[in-house]
Scaffold this motif. Structure first.
Motif, PDB file in Angstrom:
ATOM      1  N   ALA A   1     -57.413  24.216  -3.121  1.00 59.04           N
ATOM      2  CA  ALA A   1     -56.889  23.128  -3.937  1.00 59.04           C
ATOM      3  C   ALA A   1     -56.588  23.611  -5.348  1.00 59.04           C
ATOM      4  O   ALA A   1     -55.581  23.217  -5.951  1.00 59.04           O
TER       5      ALA A   1
ATOM      6  N   ARG B   1     -58.456  16.745  -2.254  1.00 59.40           N
ATOM      7  CA  ARG B   1     -58.622  17.270  -3.615  1.00 59.40           C
ATOM      8  C   ARG B   1     -57.301  17.257  -4.380  1.00 59.40           C
ATOM      9  O   ARG B   1     -57.250  16.869  -5.548  1.00 59.40           O
ATOM     10  N   LEU B   2     -56.234  17.690  -3.732  1.00 54.81           N
ATOM     11  CA  LEU B   2     -54.936  17.720  -4.401  1.00 54.81           C
ATOM     12  C   LEU B   2     -54.455  16.312  -4.744  1.00 54.81           C
ATOM     13  O   LEU B   2     -53.989  16.059  -5.863  1.00 54.81           O
TER      14      LEU B   2
ATOM     15  N   VAL C   1     -58.559  19.841   1.531  1.00 51.76           N
ATOM     16  CA  VAL C   1     -57.617  20.336   0.521  1.00 51.76           C
ATOM     17  C   VAL C   1     -56.682  19.212   0.085  1.00 51.76           C
ATOM     18  O   VAL C   1     -56.424  19.018  -1.123  1.00 51.76           O
TER      19      VAL C   1
END
Length: 353
Positions: free
Chosen positions: A114, A157-158, A154
């Motif tokens: 991320a 988080r992004l 991921v």
């Protein structure tokens, strides 16, 4: 019945000044064209100046020309809006253990992956494309549960950091989970052919989707790719996939097309697609190009390994921009952004002289 005619914009200009009635803008991009190549499968191609092309076209041909010149609306990706009047960069973030481009550098560490994605966004990437299944030539399918376990942390988080996230998958279950986690765009290398549930997931979500051309499966696609005319065959195949997506309830305005460089193509096929890329604007959808670090670069440069294909990747990205590509899917975001900014600066000056 008359043979269908294909229209490929050509004779590109930096600016339309002094060309009133003699040049048209290409799909809302920063490129103008002053001629059109009229192509038939069974007859010779002809180059016709823009000023004369209307007289050469029937109703269907004029409809194609209208699609070629129509601006593409921005992509609405949740709270983020991505305009398509200038080339936008999509950063590639593979979280597989066997990625051809980085040998699994981001596999197994969601936080680090991320962070790399956020870094690409900070460098100028408008969208980060997260993938958890390798689809390189020779790759074998994996269980969708493993794919989801790789990408979901991921994506969360992004998305939580405000990044526009695309999910690179061909599996409907992963699509559904990824969209819930915060992905706003689906990038399907199978063009919704791999999983019969996929089109319904995308239609229900109302999100943009990339339909990419391929021939065969990742395991077999490079065994013996064959086309009658690769440029026209890929165009027709994508037209069929657009129609199928619309029939499934996906709005045409949400469809992006990708000719699939390297997916079931020889070097000659890939070069023909790059040289004829502007033809695909006739489909009336935003155009994505994914040629970054592809084997064709090594084939043209003494088998240069993946780590030494930056120059070729930038050359292909700029070739795409010059032919009106709206999205450039790349590994090397800072370098691609710099090349596009310089190219854009040259265009801006041409438009103000």
């Amino acid at each position: 019945m008359a043979e269908p005619v294909y229209l490929r914009p050509t004779a590109f200009l930096d600016a339309p000044f002094g060309s009133l009635g003699k040049a048209l803008r290409l799909a809302g991009s920063l490129t103008w064209f002053s001629a059109v190549e009229l192509i038939e499968r069974r007859g010779p191609a002809r180059i016709v100046p823009v000023a004369e092309v209307d007289a050469e076209l029937d109703g269907p041909g004029r409809a194609i020309l209208a699609r070629i010149t129509a601006p593409r609306p921005p992509l609405v990706l949740g709270p983020r809006t991505v305009p398509l009047d200038t080339p936008q960069v999509m950063g590639i973030l593979n979280v597989t253990p066997d990625s051809f481009s980085d040998a699994g550098a981001h596999h197994g560490d969601a936080a680090a992956a991320a962070s790399a994605g956020i870094g690409m966004a900070a460098a100028g990437a408008a969208i980060i494309d997260v993938g958890g299944e390798s689809t390189r030539p020779g790759a074998r399918p994996i269980w969708e549960g493993d794919e989801a376990a790789r990408v979901l942390p991921v994506i969360e988080r992004l998305a939580g950091a405000g990044t526009a996230v695309s999910l690179d998958t061909r599996n409907a279950a992963v699509m559904a989970q990824g969209l819930k986690a915060g992905a706003r765009l689906i990038n399907d290398v199978s063009a919704l052919t791999h999983d019969p549930r996929a089109a319904g997931i995308v239609a229900d979500a109302g999100c943009p989707v990339v339909l990419m051309h391929h021939q065969g499966t990742p395991e077999t696609m490079q065994d013996a790719p064959d086309y009658e005319d690769v440029l026209l065959d890929v165009y027709d195949w994508l037209a069929e996939r657009i129609a199928a997506a619309e029939a499934a309830g996906i709005e045409r305005s949400q469809i992006i097309v990708d000719p699939g460089i390297g997916f079931g193509k020889t070097l000659r096929h890939n070069l023909a697609l790059m040289n004829g890329l502007a033809l695909f604007h006739g489909l009336g959808c935003p155009l994505m190009l994914g040629a970054s670090r592809k084997r064709m670069i090594g084939a043209l440069d003494n088998e240069a390994p993946v780590g030494r294909r930056l120059g070729g990747s930038l050359a292909l990205a700029l070739a795409g921009a010059m032919q009106g590509a709206h999205l450039l899917r790349v590994h090397d975001v800072p370098e691609t952004m710099q090349s596009i900014r310089v190219w854009r600066g040259m265009r801006d000056v041409a438009l103000t002289l």
